[in-house]
Write a protein that holds these residues in place. Sequence first.
Motif, PDB file in Angstrom:
ATOM      1  N   LEU A  38       0.818  -1.209   0.000  1.00  0.00           N
ATOM      2  CA  LEU A  38       0.000   0.000   0.000  1.00  0.00           C
ATOM      3  C   LEU A  38       0.854   1.262   0.000  1.00  0.00           C
ATOM      4  O   LEU A  38       1.974   1.272   0.508  1.00  0.00           O
ATOM      5  CB  LEU A  38      -0.906   0.012   1.228  1.00  0.00           C
ATOM      6  N   SER A  84      -2.677   4.994   2.439  1.00  0.00           N
ATOM      7  CA  SER A  84      -3.566   3.860   2.669  1.00  0.00           C
ATOM      8  C   SER A  84      -3.101   3.016   3.849  1.00  0.00           C
ATOM      9  O   SER A  84      -3.904   2.564   4.672  1.00  0.00           O
ATOM     10  CB  SER A  84      -3.649   2.994   1.413  1.00  0.00           C
ATOM     11  N   ALA A  85      -1.795   2.802   3.949  1.00  0.00           N
ATOM     12  CA  ALA A  85      -1.245   2.022   5.052  1.00  0.00           C
ATOM     13  C   ALA A  85      -1.549   2.686   6.391  1.00  0.00           C
ATOM     14  O   ALA A  85      -1.905   2.020   7.369  1.00  0.00           O
ATOM     15  CB  ALA A  85       0.252   1.849   4.867  1.00  0.00           C
ATOM     16  N   PRO A 110      -2.539  -6.023   4.980  1.00  0.00           N
ATOM     17  CA  PRO A 110      -3.753  -5.225   4.760  1.00  0.00           C
ATOM     18  C   PRO A 110      -5.073  -5.971   4.946  1.00  0.00           C
ATOM     19  O   PRO A 110      -5.943  -5.518   5.692  1.00  0.00           O
ATOM     20  CB  PRO A 110      -3.584  -4.733   3.323  1.00  0.00           C
ATOM     21  N   TYR A 140      -9.371  -0.963  -0.574  1.00  0.00           N
ATOM     22  CA  TYR A 140      -7.944  -1.057  -0.295  1.00  0.00           C
ATOM     23  C   TYR A 140      -7.211  -2.167  -1.052  1.00  0.00           C
ATOM     24  O   TYR A 140      -6.027  -2.018  -1.369  1.00  0.00           O
ATOM     25  CB  TYR A 140      -7.705  -1.229   1.198  1.00  0.00           C
ATOM     26  N   VAL A 141      -7.865  -3.282  -1.316  1.00  0.00           N
ATOM     27  CA  VAL A 141      -7.141  -4.401  -1.949  1.00  0.00           C
ATOM     28  C   VAL A 141      -7.802  -4.865  -3.246  1.00  0.00           C
ATOM     29  O   VAL A 141      -7.480  -5.937  -3.759  1.00  0.00           O
ATOM     30  CB  VAL A 141      -6.971  -5.591  -0.972  1.00  0.00           C
TER      31      VAL A 141
END
Length: 241
Positions: free
Chosen positions: A33, A37-38, A105, A219-220
């Motif tokens: 990420l 985002s992380a 994540p 996110y993924v």
Amino acid sequence: MKKFIADMNFWEVFPEAKIAVLAVKNVKESIQLDEKSATEIKELLNHANREAKKYLPSDVISENPVVHVWREAYSKFPTKKGARCSIEALLKRVLHDNPVGTIAPTVDITNAISLKYALPIGAEDLDKVVGDIHVGRMKGGESFLPIGSDKQEPPLENEIAYYDDAGVICRCWNWRDGQRTEVTDDTTTEFIAMECVEPERYHQLEEAVNELEKLLQYYVGAETMYKAIIDKEHPEMFIKD
């Protein structure tokens, strides 16, 4: 087509249970990420750790309602000694000021939702599933190699477990996953289950699976194939074309 099926003998034990199921594809399990985002996911998990304290009014883990209800559930079928619902393990860390930390994540997102709603969540590599996924009573002795072990630990007779045509996927309903369908960095297609045994919390189950779906999409890159809430009147669903 693959299905998820809650067997009739499962409903004989837990007639009021509901299981939220989310089947997703194109998951970037090993994604690196960007910093923004992380940081957002880390704060999501940190916030969930803090908020989870509301579920722990007692310093005795078993006396807290969200834990006690699962202890009661586990008393209704044979279990391996010491087996506990996955949400108890997360909440125990919060109780002892050892918050659940960052791992990856998708794991962090799942743990954050599990803590936020105090509901157990499990994920499996759907491409490694043989045939349909079931939840129900076991005959005993079915194949099961737990994560982190090098020897078989087959289920007990009448134990509730998730299973497929090749053996057990998760023992003691939502206690311990097996190596065969373990989610790894190479996983792209996942079966995710979230269980609720408290009728007064059904609305939270629906909120939790919807929020999890959105976070995994954002996110993924997860794409939803199927999503539904299973109950006694609707005991099966498609999970993969």
